[in-house]
Design a protein around this motif. Structure first.
Motif, PDB file in Angstrom:
ATOM      1  N   ASN A  17       0.935   1.889 -21.120  1.00  0.00           N
ATOM      2  CA  ASN A  17       0.678   1.184 -19.553  1.00  0.00           C
ATOM      3  C   ASN A  17       0.908   1.798 -18.521  1.00  0.00           C
ATOM      4  O   ASN A  17       1.969   2.149 -18.558  1.00  0.00           O
ATOM      5  CB  ASN A  17       2.045   0.001 -20.214  1.00  0.00           C
ATOM      6  CG  ASN A  17       1.580  -0.624 -21.320  1.00  0.00           C
ATOM      7  OD1 ASN A  17       0.842  -2.136 -21.655  1.00  0.00           O
ATOM      8  ND2 ASN A  17       2.545  -0.086 -22.968  1.00  0.00           N
ATOM      9  N   ILE A  47      -9.699  -1.868 -21.146  1.00  0.00           N
ATOM     10  CA  ILE A  47      -8.658  -1.939 -20.107  1.00  0.00           C
ATOM     11  C   ILE A  47      -8.334  -2.935 -19.745  1.00  0.00           C
ATOM     12  O   ILE A  47      -9.779  -3.870 -19.625  1.00  0.00           O
ATOM     13  CB  ILE A  47      -9.861  -1.216 -19.125  1.00  0.00           C
ATOM     14  CG1 ILE A  47      -9.130   0.637 -19.302  1.00  0.00           C
ATOM     15  CG2 ILE A  47      -7.835  -1.348 -17.957  1.00  0.00           C
ATOM     16  CD1 ILE A  47      -9.550   1.869 -18.326  1.00  0.00           C
ATOM     17  N   ASP A  48      -7.292  -3.404 -19.791  1.00  0.00           N
ATOM     18  CA  ASP A  48      -6.914  -4.733 -19.086  1.00  0.00           C
ATOM     19  C   ASP A  48      -5.825  -4.446 -17.760  1.00  0.00           C
ATOM     20  O   ASP A  48      -5.537  -3.768 -18.180  1.00  0.00           O
ATOM     21  CB  ASP A  48      -6.019  -6.058 -20.446  1.00  0.00           C
ATOM     22  CG  ASP A  48      -6.451  -5.649 -21.393  1.00  0.00           C
ATOM     23  OD1 ASP A  48      -7.102  -6.747 -21.267  1.00  0.00           O
ATOM     24  OD2 ASP A  48      -6.965  -5.373 -22.074  1.00  0.00           O
ATOM     25  N   ALA A  49      -6.285  -5.292 -16.901  1.00  0.00           N
ATOM     26  CA  ALA A  49      -4.903  -4.899 -15.365  1.00  0.00           C
ATOM     27  C   ALA A  49      -5.096  -6.516 -14.858  1.00  0.00           C
ATOM     28  O   ALA A  49      -5.463  -7.712 -14.606  1.00  0.00           O
ATOM     29  CB  ALA A  49      -6.459  -4.309 -14.607  1.00  0.00           C
ATOM     30  N   VAL A  76     -10.245   2.211  -9.711  1.00  0.00           N
ATOM     31  CA  VAL A  76      -9.921   2.214 -11.520  1.00  0.00           C
ATOM     32  C   VAL A  76     -11.365   2.121 -12.458  1.00  0.00           C
ATOM     33  O   VAL A  76     -12.054   2.760 -12.707  1.00  0.00           O
ATOM     34  CB  VAL A  76      -9.161   2.098 -12.121  1.00  0.00           C
ATOM     35  CG1 VAL A  76      -9.087   1.910 -13.719  1.00  0.00           C
ATOM     36  CG2 VAL A  76      -7.760   2.326 -11.524  1.00  0.00           C
ATOM     37  N   LEU A 117      -2.500  -9.843 -17.149  1.00  0.00           N
ATOM     38  CA  LEU A 117      -3.703  -8.632 -17.425  1.00  0.00           C
ATOM     39  C   LEU A 117      -5.093  -9.633 -17.897  1.00  0.00           C
ATOM     40  O   LEU A 117      -5.158 -10.236 -18.591  1.00  0.00           O
ATOM     41  CB  LEU A 117      -2.652  -8.014 -19.008  1.00  0.00           C
ATOM     42  CG  LEU A 117      -1.855  -7.120 -18.586  1.00  0.00           C
ATOM     43  CD1 LEU A 117      -1.582  -6.118 -20.388  1.00  0.00           C
ATOM     44  CD2 LEU A 117      -2.489  -6.305 -17.403  1.00  0.00           C
ATOM     45  N   LEU A 144      -7.125  -1.031  -8.496  1.00  0.00           N
ATOM     46  CA  LEU A 144      -8.231  -1.240  -9.773  1.00  0.00           C
ATOM     47  C   LEU A 144      -9.968  -1.780  -9.028  1.00  0.00           C
ATOM     48  O   LEU A 144     -10.722  -0.625 -10.653  1.00  0.00           O
ATOM     49  CB  LEU A 144      -7.899  -2.542 -10.579  1.00  0.00           C
ATOM     50  CG  LEU A 144      -8.855  -3.714 -11.223  1.00  0.00           C
ATOM     51  CD1 LEU A 144      -8.058  -1.722 -12.723  1.00  0.00           C
ATOM     52  CD2 LEU A 144      -8.276  -4.861 -11.704  1.00  0.00           C
ATOM     53  N   TYR A 149       2.892   5.831 -16.544  1.00  0.00           N
ATOM     54  CA  TYR A 149       1.849   5.716 -17.661  1.00  0.00           C
ATOM     55  C   TYR A 149       2.553   5.877 -19.014  1.00  0.00           C
ATOM     56  O   TYR A 149       2.686   7.465 -19.449  1.00  0.00           O
ATOM     57  CB  TYR A 149       1.023   6.642 -17.449  1.00  0.00           C
ATOM     58  CG  TYR A 149      -0.073   6.442 -18.226  1.00  0.00           C
ATOM     59  CD1 TYR A 149      -1.697   5.066 -17.904  1.00  0.00           C
ATOM     60  CD2 TYR A 149      -0.556   7.075 -18.823  1.00  0.00           C
ATOM     61  CE1 TYR A 149      -2.580   5.235 -18.545  1.00  0.00           C
ATOM     62  CE2 TYR A 149      -1.996   6.886 -19.803  1.00  0.00           C
ATOM     63  CZ  TYR A 149      -3.476   6.087 -19.947  1.00  0.00           C
ATOM     64  OH  TYR A 149      -4.424   5.789 -20.165  1.00  0.00           O
ATOM     65  N   LEU A 176      -5.777   7.109 -13.183  1.00  0.00           N
ATOM     66  CA  LEU A 176      -5.008   5.702 -12.964  1.00  0.00           C
ATOM     67  C   LEU A 176      -4.025   5.991 -12.029  1.00  0.00           C
ATOM     68  O   LEU A 176      -3.753   4.605 -10.965  1.00  0.00           O
ATOM     69  CB  LEU A 176      -4.951   5.678 -14.526  1.00  0.00           C
ATOM     70  CG  LEU A 176      -6.232   4.595 -14.935  1.00  0.00           C
ATOM     71  CD1 LEU A 176      -7.807   5.499 -14.312  1.00  0.00           C
ATOM     72  CD2 LEU A 176      -6.083   4.168 -16.025  1.00  0.00           C
ATOM     73  N   ILE A 222      -3.870   4.105  -8.132  1.00  0.00           N
ATOM     74  CA  ILE A 222      -2.400   2.809  -8.637  1.00  0.00           C
ATOM     75  C   ILE A 222      -1.736   2.753  -7.509  1.00  0.00           C
ATOM     76  O   ILE A 222      -1.446   2.111  -6.914  1.00  0.00           O
ATOM     77  CB  ILE A 222      -2.885   2.620  -9.521  1.00  0.00           C
ATOM     78  CG1 ILE A 222      -3.681   1.827 -10.714  1.00  0.00           C
ATOM     79  CG2 ILE A 222      -1.843   0.757  -9.937  1.00  0.00           C
ATOM     80  CD1 ILE A 222      -4.553   0.576 -10.082  1.00  0.00           C
ATOM     81  N   VAL A 251      -1.532  -1.595 -15.412  1.00  0.00           N
ATOM     82  CA  VAL A 251      -3.150  -1.401 -16.469  1.00  0.00           C
ATOM     83  C   VAL A 251      -2.104  -1.010 -17.951  1.00  0.00           C
ATOM     84  O   VAL A 251      -1.854  -0.526 -17.881  1.00  0.00           O
ATOM     85  CB  VAL A 251      -3.898  -0.450 -15.475  1.00  0.00           C
ATOM     86  CG1 VAL A 251      -4.541  -0.427 -16.424  1.00  0.00           C
ATOM     87  CG2 VAL A 251      -4.069  -0.554 -13.982  1.00  0.00           C
ATOM     88  N   ARG A 252      -3.042  -1.667 -18.614  1.00  0.00           N
ATOM     89  CA  ARG A 252      -3.045  -1.265 -20.106  1.00  0.00           C
ATOM     90  C   ARG A 252      -4.229  -1.041 -20.956  1.00  0.00           C
ATOM     91  O   ARG A 252      -5.429  -1.449 -20.171  1.00  0.00           O
ATOM     92  CB  ARG A 252      -3.273  -2.493 -20.609  1.00  0.00           C
ATOM     93  CG  ARG A 252      -2.097  -2.375 -22.153  1.00  0.00           C
ATOM     94  CD  ARG A 252      -1.723  -3.750 -22.865  1.00  0.00           C
ATOM     95  NE  ARG A 252      -2.972  -4.567 -23.440  1.00  0.00           N
ATOM     96  CZ  ARG A 252      -2.990  -5.816 -23.327  1.00  0.00           C
ATOM     97  NH1 ARG A 252      -2.164  -6.947 -23.282  1.00  0.00           N
ATOM     98  NH2 ARG A 252      -4.039  -6.566 -24.354  1.00  0.00           N
TER      99      ARG A 252
END
Ligand SMILES: Nc1ncnc2c1ncn2[C@@H]1O[C@H](COP(=O)(O)OP(=O)(O)OP(=O)(O)O)[C@@H](O)[C@H]1O
Ligand SMILES: O=P(O)(O)OC[C@H]1O[C@H](OP(=O)(O)OP(=O)(O)O)[C@H](O)[C@@H]1O
Ligand SMILES: O=C(O)c1cccnc1
Length: 495
Positions: free
Chosen positions: A40, A107-109, A61, A425, A58, A341, A139, A143, A123-124
């Motif tokens: 994360n 990727i989830d964000a 990214v 997310l 993002l 992170y 990242l 970010i 961001v995950r």
């Protein structure tokens, strides 16, 4: 030379810390390269001693991940790297592995333009350890900076109370990419335009500006300079009035304004770039109004930031437009956000997820374990609280208790049924495939505006803001406590 958007759209796989590559190699040697993990990206404290943070970056990214590929030239560079005793750092079979490597992470964000709070993931990343690890540095680089500048811009725009803020930062920004990324983030944070023409071209940000003292100095008199400018730009005249004597400059601007009017044109306004901006703007306003130019705008610039703008507002300065450069694009009072992170879960040999915490003496630094996400609760369009929760645990819709991650005595009971909710997310990549439709920059900026509107004004105060409640859902809190206690027991040599 390839820059910014072009740069991010090209292969930047080596834009990482060396230790990410050495760890990648060691993971590979240990047979752990493909072991699945979850990391994360989150920050622990709002920048500028503020009460909110505005997520940005993002889009870059996504470009970075889409182009995540080791190419021949990258591998050739790694191949010749030698350690201290002259032997290659990486063995050939590892470089072959890198050559085959395809980006396969989930990727989830949090979407750009979303208001964010400490400890919740921005961001995950979920995927093979090697890939997750290699993504850490780029990242964070992307970010941290854009989120910082978008937040600074939002603060400056809040201080300007809806009046236009023109971003003038290029000449003082941290290099070329720092300038371009800052212009983009400043626009997300609410700035009206940029002076940076390339940012206009690359991102579609409106470009605007006035003129410099050099223009005035190149003529015999200020009046001549204004007249010549009016000749060239009869519809866009903002006269810089402070080269010699500000109030005399205003008189000259009025004279040329009258000439323009006789030709059916209107001057747009004047700019003041030095001295007491409250005093001179009020005097200038009186003069412009008295001469029949009540619509003429007064632009102010000169080392402005949110605090000076707020102060000028409180002094009833007659300023309509704010030109802000250095302190915005360099985030002058806090030059880095400090997002981190951290690994929060790893899949064991049985294929089960094991949550992980890094124990620290400072409770602020103990990360949040497991595969978690954040839910924001809204009441009548206003955000009331954020809950960080484990994705695989059901949430009791009748009532939840959220627990402050730093001080467990701070708790808040919520009845989810009474609120609207948004899960923050959003899926961006699914096993390496982009599943997210990137919004336009205008859409991102609009989101930022509505997100900031959803936040109570007490959280937006520039100084000593009221803390917005963010807590861990009870199951997650207990899991975290359990893991911390277990880790401390091991630390103490007990089993
Ligand atoms: N009325 C005011 N209240 C608070 N701050 C102000 C006011 N007027 C100007 N400022 C700010 O004070 C600072 C003034 O700095 P400085 O003394 O270097 O400017 P200056 O006198 O205009 O000199 P220069 O010509 O070198 O720009 C700037 O950051 C400016 O934005
Ligand atoms: O002050 P900032 O917020 O960075 O805004 C940009 C500044 O850049 C220009 O002048 P410059 O600083 O180059 O010269 P000056 O200070 O002598 O006017 C402009 O007149 C602004 O003052
Ligand atoms: O257009 C302007 O007025 C401008 C542009 C850059 C820096 N300062 C001012």
């Amino acid at each position: 030379m390839k820059i910014t958007k072009d740069l991010y759209q090209s292969n930047l796989v080596l834009l990482t810390d060396f230790y990410q590559l050495t760890m990648a190699y060691a993971y590979w040697k240990a047979g752990k390269g493909e072991q699945e993990a979850v990391f994360n990206l989150f920050f622990r404290k709002h920048p500028f001693q503020g009460g909110f943070t505005l997520a940005a970056g993002l889009d870059y990214v996504v470009d970075f991940c889409k182009n995540f590929k080791f190419e021949k030239a990258d591998l050739e560079y790694l191949e010749v790297m030698k350690d201290q005793d002259g032997s290659p750092v990486f063995e050939a079979a590892f470089l072959e592995y890198l050559q085959q490597l395809e980006f396969t992470c989930d990727i989830d964000a949090v979407e750009e333009g979303t208001v964010a709070f400490p400890n919740s993931p921005l961001v995950r990343v979920r995927g093979p350890l090697i890939q997750c690890q290699l993504l850490e540095t780029p990242l964070l680089n992307i970010i941290n900076f854009q989120t910082l500048i978008a937040t600074k811009a939002a603060r400056i725009n809040l201080a300007a109370q809806g009046e236009p803020v023109l971003e003038f930062g290029l000449r003082r920004a941290q290099g070329i990419d720092g300038a371009l990324a800052a212009s983009r983030a400043a626009y997300i944070g609410g700035c009206t335009s940029t002076s940076n023409v390339m940012a206009g071209k690359l991102f579609g940000i409106p470009v605007a500006g006035t003129h410099a003292h050099s223009w005035i100095l190149s003529f015999e008199t200020e009046l001549e300079a204004f007249e010549a400018y009016a000749e060239a730009f009869p519809d866009q005249c903002v006269f810089l009035v402070d080269t010699y004597d500000t109030l005399n400059g205003v008189k000259n601007a009025i004279k040329v304004g009258e000439i323009l009017r006789s030709k059916g044109k209107e001057m747009v306004g004047i700019r003041i770039d030095s001295g007491d901006l409250a005093y001179f703007s009020s005097k200038a306003r009186q003069m412009l109004d008295g001469a029949g130019f009540p619509e003429a705008k007064i632009v102010a610039s000169n080392d402005l930031d949110e605090h000076i703008i707020a102060s000028l507002k409180s002094q009833d300065a007659d300023i309509n437009v704010w030109g802000v450069g250095t302190k915005l694009v360099t985030a002058y009072d806090q030059p880095a956000l400090g997002a981190v992170y951290k690994l929060s879960a790893i899949k064991n040999e049985e294929g089960e997820w094991e949550p992980k915490v890094k124990v620290s003496q400072q409770s602020l630094k103990i990360n949040i374990p497991g595969i978690h996400n954040t839910k924001r609760y809204f009441s009548k369009g206003k955000a009331v609280a954020d809950m960080i929760f484990l994705e695989d645990q059901p949430i009791d819709t009748k009532g939840v208790v959220i627990i402050d991650p730093v001080d467990a005595t701070r708790r808040k009971r919520l009845m989810p049924a009474f609120y609207q909710e948004e899960v923050l997310l959003k899926p961006i990549f699914d096993k390496g495939k982009k599943v997210y439709k990137l919004p336009t920059l205008t859409e991102i900026r609009d989101r930022a505006t509505s997100q900031l509107e959803s936040l109570d004004k007490t959280h937006k105060r520039l100084v000593n803001p009221h803390l917005y409640p963010v807590g861990l859902e009870e199951n997650l809190h207990h899991l975290r406590m359990e893991l911390v206690l277990k880790a401390k027991k091991f630390d103490n040599g007990e089993d």
